[in-house]
Design an enzyme around this catalytic site. Sequence first.
Site, PDB file in Angstrom:
ATOM      1  N   LYS A 198     115.986  74.488  92.926  1.00 50.32           N
ATOM      2  CA  LYS A 198     116.577  75.026  91.688  1.00 50.32           C
ATOM      3  C   LYS A 198     115.925  74.398  90.463  1.00 50.32           C
ATOM      4  O   LYS A 198     115.571  75.102  89.509  1.00 50.32           O
ATOM      5  CB  LYS A 198     118.083  74.755  91.722  1.00 50.32           C
ATOM      6  CG  LYS A 198     118.868  75.296  90.549  1.00 50.32           C
ATOM      7  CD  LYS A 198     120.317  75.541  90.922  1.00 50.32           C
ATOM      8  CE  LYS A 198     121.137  74.295  91.091  1.00 50.32           C
ATOM      9  NZ  LYS A 198     121.405  73.557  89.850  1.00 50.32           N
ATOM     10  N   SER A 199     115.771  73.091  90.473  1.00 52.65           N
ATOM     11  CA  SER A 199     115.212  72.414  89.291  1.00 52.65           C
ATOM     12  C   SER A 199     113.785  72.867  89.025  1.00 52.65           C
ATOM     13  O   SER A 199     113.397  73.115  87.872  1.00 52.65           O
ATOM     14  CB  SER A 199     115.217  70.898  89.510  1.00 52.65           C
ATOM     15  OG  SER A 199     116.529  70.425  89.590  1.00 52.65           O
ATOM     16  N   ARG A 254     112.239  75.174  85.754  1.00 52.12           N
ATOM     17  CA  ARG A 254     111.118  74.653  84.953  1.00 52.12           C
ATOM     18  C   ARG A 254     109.920  75.576  85.009  1.00 52.12           C
ATOM     19  O   ARG A 254     109.192  75.739  84.022  1.00 52.12           O
ATOM     20  CB  ARG A 254     110.770  73.239  85.425  1.00 52.12           C
ATOM     21  CG  ARG A 254     111.828  72.211  84.954  1.00 52.12           C
ATOM     22  CD  ARG A 254     111.797  70.960  85.802  1.00 52.12           C
ATOM     23  NE  ARG A 254     112.681  69.909  85.320  1.00 52.12           N
ATOM     24  CZ  ARG A 254     114.001  69.848  85.524  1.00 52.12           C
ATOM     25  NH1 ARG A 254     114.619  70.813  86.188  1.00 52.12           N
ATOM     26  NH2 ARG A 254     114.717  68.834  85.056  1.00 52.12           N
ATOM     27  N   GLY A 282     124.075  74.217  83.833  1.00 49.70           N
ATOM     28  CA  GLY A 282     123.895  73.124  82.878  1.00 49.70           C
ATOM     29  C   GLY A 282     122.420  72.844  82.636  1.00 49.70           C
ATOM     30  O   GLY A 282     122.005  72.534  81.511  1.00 49.70           O
ATOM     31  N   SER A 329     119.927  60.994  82.941  1.00 46.58           N
ATOM     32  CA  SER A 329     120.019  62.454  83.061  1.00 46.58           C
ATOM     33  C   SER A 329     118.650  63.095  82.895  1.00 46.58           C
ATOM     34  O   SER A 329     118.031  63.002  81.826  1.00 46.58           O
ATOM     35  CB  SER A 329     120.977  63.010  82.001  1.00 46.58           C
ATOM     36  OG  SER A 329     120.801  64.416  81.900  1.00 46.58           O
ATOM     37  N   GLN A 365     118.225  66.196  82.781  1.00 47.66           N
ATOM     38  CA  GLN A 365     118.372  67.338  81.868  1.00 47.66           C
ATOM     39  C   GLN A 365     118.154  66.889  80.433  1.00 47.66           C
ATOM     40  O   GLN A 365     117.470  67.563  79.656  1.00 47.66           O
ATOM     41  CB  GLN A 365     119.756  67.963  82.038  1.00 47.66           C
ATOM     42  CG  GLN A 365     119.942  68.587  83.411  1.00 47.66           C
ATOM     43  CD  GLN A 365     121.322  69.178  83.613  1.00 47.66           C
ATOM     44  OE1 GLN A 365     122.194  69.054  82.753  1.00 47.66           O
ATOM     45  NE2 GLN A 365     121.528  69.805  84.754  1.00 47.66           N
ATOM     46  N   ASP A 405     123.202  65.099  93.015  1.00 44.09           N
ATOM     47  CA  ASP A 405     123.876  66.335  93.429  1.00 44.09           C
ATOM     48  C   ASP A 405     124.398  66.290  94.861  1.00 44.09           C
ATOM     49  O   ASP A 405     125.023  67.249  95.317  1.00 44.09           O
ATOM     50  CB  ASP A 405     122.909  67.524  93.287  1.00 44.09           C
ATOM     51  CG  ASP A 405     122.650  67.863  91.832  1.00 44.09           C
ATOM     52  OD1 ASP A 405     123.479  67.491  90.968  1.00 44.09           O
ATOM     53  OD2 ASP A 405     121.619  68.489  91.543  1.00 44.09           O
ATOM     54  N   ARG A 419     128.682  73.254  95.249  1.00 40.01           N
ATOM     55  CA  ARG A 419     128.423  72.150  96.191  1.00 40.01           C
ATOM     56  C   ARG A 419     129.714  71.663  96.858  1.00 40.01           C
ATOM     57  O   ARG A 419     129.689  71.198  97.999  1.00 40.01           O
ATOM     58  CB  ARG A 419     127.681  71.017  95.493  1.00 40.01           C
ATOM     59  CG  ARG A 419     126.325  71.475  94.941  1.00 40.01           C
ATOM     60  CD  ARG A 419     125.360  70.358  94.681  1.00 40.01           C
ATOM     61  NE  ARG A 419     124.291  70.789  93.796  1.00 40.01           N
ATOM     62  CZ  ARG A 419     123.231  71.512  94.164  1.00 40.01           C
ATOM     63  NH1 ARG A 419     123.071  71.883  95.424  1.00 40.01           N
ATOM     64  NH2 ARG A 419     122.312  71.862  93.284  1.00 40.01           N
TER      65      ARG A 419
HETATM   66  C1  S3P Z   1     119.046  68.635  87.076  1.00 38.66           C
HETATM   67  C2  S3P Z   1     119.489  67.387  86.750  1.00 38.66           C
HETATM   68  C3  S3P Z   1     120.764  66.842  87.215  1.00 38.66           C
HETATM   69  C4  S3P Z   1     121.360  67.643  88.354  1.00 38.66           C
HETATM   70  C5  S3P Z   1     121.245  69.139  88.139  1.00 38.66           C
HETATM   71  C6  S3P Z   1     119.802  69.539  87.971  1.00 38.66           C
HETATM   72  C7  S3P Z   1     117.752  69.109  86.542  1.00 38.66           C
HETATM   73  O1  S3P Z   1     121.674  66.852  86.117  1.00 38.66           O
HETATM   74  O2  S3P Z   1     122.729  67.302  88.523  1.00 38.66           O
HETATM   75  O3  S3P Z   1     121.794  69.839  89.232  1.00 38.66           O
HETATM   76  O4  S3P Z   1     117.219  70.110  87.042  1.00 38.66           O
HETATM   77  O5  S3P Z   1     117.247  68.463  85.605  1.00 38.66           O
HETATM   78  P1  S3P Z   1     121.747  65.601  85.078  1.00 38.66           P
HETATM   79  O6  S3P Z   1     120.437  65.489  84.462  1.00 38.66           O
HETATM   80  O7  S3P Z   1     122.806  65.993  84.084  1.00 38.66           O
HETATM   81  O8  S3P Z   1     122.152  64.444  85.920  1.00 38.66           O
END
Ligand code: S3P
Length: 436
Positions: free
Chosen positions: A21-22, A26, A94, A166, A168, A314, A386
């Site tokens: 997913k990440s 991106r 998020g 984080s 993100q 996660d 999850r």
């Molecule tokens: C993610 C970062 C994580 C993770 C999310 C995906 C990302 O969040 O929990 O599922 O793709 O950068 P945080 O950066 O808020 O910890």
Amino acid sequence: MDFRVSPSKIADAKVTVPGDKSVSHRALMLGSIASGRTEVSGFLAGEDCLATLAAMRTLGVGIEQPEPTQMSIDGTGLHGLSAPAADLDLGNSGTAMRLMAGLLCGQSFDSTLTGDASLTGRPMGRVIRPLGDMGALIDSNDGRPPLQVHGGRRLCAIDYDLPVASAQVKSAVLLAGLYADGTTCVTEPAVTRDHTERMLASMGVEVRTDGNRICVRGGQALRGCRVQVPADLSSASFVMLAALLAENADVLITNVGVNPTRTGVIEILQGMGADIRLENPKLLGAEPVADIRIRSSNLQGGAVDPALVSLAIDEFPALFVAAASADGETVFSGIGELRVKESDRIAAMAAGMRELGIRVDESPDGAIVHGGRFTGGTVDSFCDHRVAMSLAVAATIAGDEVVIRDVEPVDTSFPGFTDCMTALGVDIEVLQDVPV
Ligand code: S3P
């Protein structure tokens, strides 16, 4: 929609899980602001990433998706996005919201980012503050979405000490840094996933990393490239868990991303006695992958090293289930971030596991899970993908049938979850809501 899961015998199997997913988010965002074409394979066609795909199209990017897992992105270059005709609805994601805030605050136009009931309750101050320090102007609903991102602002580089670990927030600041005058640096309190840095580098951007400090100079052009998305280790965790909890299972999951900033779950489970081995390691573009072999194991409780938390952020819902099946107590600490994920995951997992007969003692940033035996029952997913999948796997070793309520969000990250579980031998049924 609910899942009904009955106690199951896990078969020896070789399975794949969908793309990361990440990395998929991106690929869409960076491919969109690169010059030239970015070809993506292994894309996760789950709802979160599809929300990002729709958002990038609304920003004027030409993206073809000849197959659900393949995309061809005609990048517009750093300054080629166009003003959206509508609000950008990022659903449950998020990651999409926080990274897009970073990307959009350097544009010449205004945009509005919104999402579903879960996302509009999540904290955005953590990105609004550093982006504001750079000169961005973002209005919010008291630190929560919707976010109105004002364009036409001149951004200046900052040197930012992240208050929370984080990826993100780190990524949002680095993306804004591409549009800033000077060199933007971010220092993390603990290492977090580095997919942004790796993908920027593979698109020709100079990213300097020195320990926990990452710097990027503004104004650098991205070059479109080929992105091969590995299978998502976070999704693979549910398969790993099912195999570990079973009796005499031997399961292989192929081509899984094993970026060392993500493999905390493997280390934690191995520390509990899990027989997990990485086979056939190789590089898939910028990301390391391997096949993961899991053999059923007797797990032992203990204290989970808080230094591993950001590397497994996660996977705690799945780890809670592993802890419930382990001998003795498992002590989780330093996991307060779980309270601001898609649900309050400490509370959600504690509620579900208590309903199934497991003792869980909660603290503000931790939990003690007492090993026991899951009973049957009905549990709530708290609309968290999850949580739903973790409780579904717990049900495979329960004393009786378990119903998990409101499992629609599973499609945000793991489309095909029920098919994958069925291939493992899990007796899982989808119960559709009856119209009233
Ligand atoms: C993610 C970062 C994580 C993770 C999310 C995906 C990302 O969040 O929990 O599922 O793709 O950068 P945080 O950066 O808020 O910890």
